[in-house]
Design an enzyme around this catalytic site. Structure first.
Site, PDB file in Angstrom:
ATOM      1  N   LYS A 165       3.526  -8.322  16.183  1.00  0.00           N
ATOM      2  CA  LYS A 165       4.291  -9.468  15.696  1.00  0.00           C
ATOM      3  C   LYS A 165       4.061 -10.717  16.558  1.00  0.00           C
ATOM      4  O   LYS A 165       4.015 -11.840  16.040  1.00  0.00           O
ATOM      5  CB  LYS A 165       5.784  -9.124  15.663  1.00  0.00           C
ATOM      6  CG  LYS A 165       6.152  -8.083  14.614  1.00  0.00           C
ATOM      7  CD  LYS A 165       5.869  -8.587  13.209  1.00  0.00           C
ATOM      8  CE  LYS A 165       6.389  -7.656  12.138  1.00  0.00           C
ATOM      9  NZ  LYS A 165       6.132  -8.150  10.771  1.00  0.00           N
TER      10      LYS A 165
ATOM     11  N   ARG B  94      16.338   3.818  11.869  1.00  0.00           N
ATOM     12  CA  ARG B  94      17.167   2.689  12.278  1.00  0.00           C
ATOM     13  C   ARG B  94      18.630   3.085  12.251  1.00  0.00           C
ATOM     14  O   ARG B  94      19.043   3.968  11.523  1.00  0.00           O
ATOM     15  CB  ARG B  94      16.876   1.473  11.394  1.00  0.00           C
ATOM     16  CG  ARG B  94      15.553   0.828  11.747  1.00  0.00           C
ATOM     17  CD  ARG B  94      15.208  -0.344  10.860  1.00  0.00           C
ATOM     18  NE  ARG B  94      14.667   0.076   9.592  1.00  0.00           N
ATOM     19  CZ  ARG B  94      14.059  -0.745   8.735  1.00  0.00           C
ATOM     20  NH1 ARG B  94      13.943  -2.029   9.035  1.00  0.00           N
ATOM     21  NH2 ARG B  94      13.589  -0.290   7.592  1.00  0.00           N
TER      22      ARG B  94
ATOM     23  N   LYS C 164      -2.962  -3.234  12.978  1.00  0.00           N
ATOM     24  CA  LYS C 164      -3.926  -3.837  12.054  1.00  0.00           C
ATOM     25  C   LYS C 164      -3.242  -4.714  11.009  1.00  0.00           C
ATOM     26  O   LYS C 164      -3.772  -5.770  10.638  1.00  0.00           O
ATOM     27  CB  LYS C 164      -4.750  -2.746  11.378  1.00  0.00           C
ATOM     28  CG  LYS C 164      -5.759  -2.080  12.297  1.00  0.00           C
ATOM     29  CD  LYS C 164      -6.505  -0.948  11.614  1.00  0.00           C
ATOM     30  CE  LYS C 164      -7.469  -1.450  10.572  1.00  0.00           C
ATOM     31  NZ  LYS C 164      -8.291  -0.346  10.014  1.00  0.00           N
TER      32      LYS C 164
ATOM     33  N   TYR D 128       4.283  -2.455  17.875  1.00  0.00           N
ATOM     34  CA  TYR D 128       5.010  -3.290  16.928  1.00  0.00           C
ATOM     35  C   TYR D 128       5.283  -4.673  17.505  1.00  0.00           C
ATOM     36  O   TYR D 128       5.011  -5.701  16.871  1.00  0.00           O
ATOM     37  CB  TYR D 128       6.322  -2.607  16.543  1.00  0.00           C
ATOM     38  CG  TYR D 128       7.136  -3.354  15.505  1.00  0.00           C
ATOM     39  CD1 TYR D 128       6.654  -3.541  14.219  1.00  0.00           C
ATOM     40  CD2 TYR D 128       8.399  -3.857  15.820  1.00  0.00           C
ATOM     41  CE1 TYR D 128       7.398  -4.222  13.261  1.00  0.00           C
ATOM     42  CE2 TYR D 128       9.156  -4.533  14.872  1.00  0.00           C
ATOM     43  CZ  TYR D 128       8.650  -4.714  13.596  1.00  0.00           C
ATOM     44  OH  TYR D 128       9.395  -5.395  12.661  1.00  0.00           O
TER      45      TYR D 128
ATOM     46  N   ASN E  84       0.823  -1.220   0.000  1.00  0.00           N
ATOM     47  CA  ASN E  84       0.000   0.000   0.000  1.00  0.00           C
ATOM     48  C   ASN E  84       0.854   1.265   0.000  1.00  0.00           C
ATOM     49  O   ASN E  84       0.326   2.372  -0.003  1.00  0.00           O
ATOM     50  CB  ASN E  84      -0.973   0.013   1.178  1.00  0.00           C
ATOM     51  CG  ASN E  84      -0.284   0.081   2.526  1.00  0.00           C
ATOM     52  OD1 ASN E  84       0.943  -0.005   2.625  1.00  0.00           O
ATOM     53  ND2 ASN E  84      -1.071   0.241   3.583  1.00  0.00           N
TER      54      ASN E  84
ATOM     55  N   GLY F 275       6.721   1.711   1.906  1.00  0.00           N
ATOM     56  CA  GLY F 275       7.420   1.193   0.728  1.00  0.00           C
ATOM     57  C   GLY F 275       7.576   2.253  -0.338  1.00  0.00           C
ATOM     58  O   GLY F 275       6.935   3.305  -0.301  1.00  0.00           O
TER      59      GLY F 275
END
Length: 327
Positions: free
Chosen positions: A150, A187, A92, A146, A33, A37
């Site tokens: 997971k 990161r 979600k 997060y 989506n 990305g």
């Protein structure tokens, strides 16, 4: 020709997986989506007859025409900057998105591999972390959106495996780096490289004695590929156990750049793990997998990738509008 769906296809790891499976002779269906990305990561695949792309949010119903042999679920924000901006969407995609893909795998009779993370271990009390360790996670802390997404994802996957006899695989990914990372995603590796290239001091959170273990993207993809094609359904750590402190790693980046840079220390974020290092005995035994690319070689490739960016790309800050994804 086998057909594989890869979600998060325009992301860092997802785009490299698209390349790998096309090179192995698969027909690849990419889905993303584009919250985090970027189409530039897969633009070289457009026009390839064995690649197709769907711009779609997997938290909505997922439909793919035709047969599917495999599904790789790599759709999720993965950096603190992203999942703190879009916490609800992060939860979600790990819950509703995973449920949709497991249902699709069941309908298509496809094997599905779920991308989990070393973050399921939280701030670990066991070192190095084995797959049997249950973790030390703050469910209501800032990283919980997060971590728990997971962890729930793993539980849901195992439920489908047990109740529906679905062919499932779970990879726990440790810090991975390489070309196609985003400079401003928060990161440590792209953050340090971006600061060096912009002539800024390097920022270390805490005293720098916390540790990380960095795995080059080619090694990570190889481990994922072998796990998908294995007959093992329980979680497997894929990462490089070559551990280093953040303080020492900052000095390596400075030496790599050949520049003289200051280091600035800031307060450590809440629940930031102090140690992160995988035990990869399971991957060695079951997959005959070990990382091949040393940090010096991998960092040189990564640094040169970012160094080729234009000044405009280096200097700009990310101003992506996440508001439409907060619901």
């Amino acid at each position: 020709m086998k057909r594989i769906l890869i979600t998060g296809a325009a992301g860092f790891i997802g785009s490299h997986l698209c390349d790998r499976f096309i090179s192995e002779g698969y027909h690849v269906i990419g889905m993303d989506n584009l919250i985090t990305g970027d189409l530039k990561n897969i633009q070289h695949l457009f026009g390839n007859e064995f690649f197709e792309f769907y711009h779609h949010d997997i938290t909505k119903f997922v439909f793919v025409p035709g047969s599917l042999d495999y599904i790789l679920h790599f759709a999720s924000p993965a950096s603190p900057i992203d999942y703190l901006k879009i916490p609800i969407q992060t939860l979600k995609v790990g819950s509703l998105g995973t449920h949709n893909l497991l249902g699709l795998a069941r309908v298509k009779n496809a094997r599905i591999l779920i991308a989990s993370t070393s973050e399921v271990y939280g701030d670990p009390l066991v070192h190095p972390q084995t797959e049997e360790y249950y973790g030390n996670v703050n469910t209501i802390g800032p990283r919980g959106v997060y971590d728990e997404a997971k962890r729930f994802q793993e539980s849901l996957t195992m439920a489908y495996h047990t109740f529906h006899n679905l062919e499932t695989r779970i990879v726990r990914i440790f810090n991975t780096y390489g070309p196609r990372m985003r400079l401003n995603d928060g990161r440590v590796i792209p953050a340090f490289i971006g600061q060096v290239l912009r002539g800024e001091p390097l920022t270390i959170f805490g005293d720098g004695n916390q540790t990380r273990s960095f795995c080059y993207i080619d090694d990570q993809v190889e481990g994922i590929y072998r796990l998908l094609l294995s007959d093992y359904h329980l979680p497997v750590n894929i990462g490089n156990p070559d551990e280093i402190t953040i303080k020492d790693f900052a000095q390596e980046i400075i030496s790599l750049s050949g520049a003289s840079k200051d280091i600035v220390f800031k307060e450590l974020p809440e629940n930031d793990p102090m140690q992160r290092c995988p035990n990869i005995d399971r991957a060695k035994t079951l997959l005959d997998w070990t990382p091949k690319v040393g940090r010096a070689e991998g960092m040189m490739k990564t640094y040169n990738y970012f160094k080729d960016f234009t000044n405009e790309e280096l200097l700009k800050e990310e101003h992506k509008d996440f508001s439409k994804y907060i619901y």
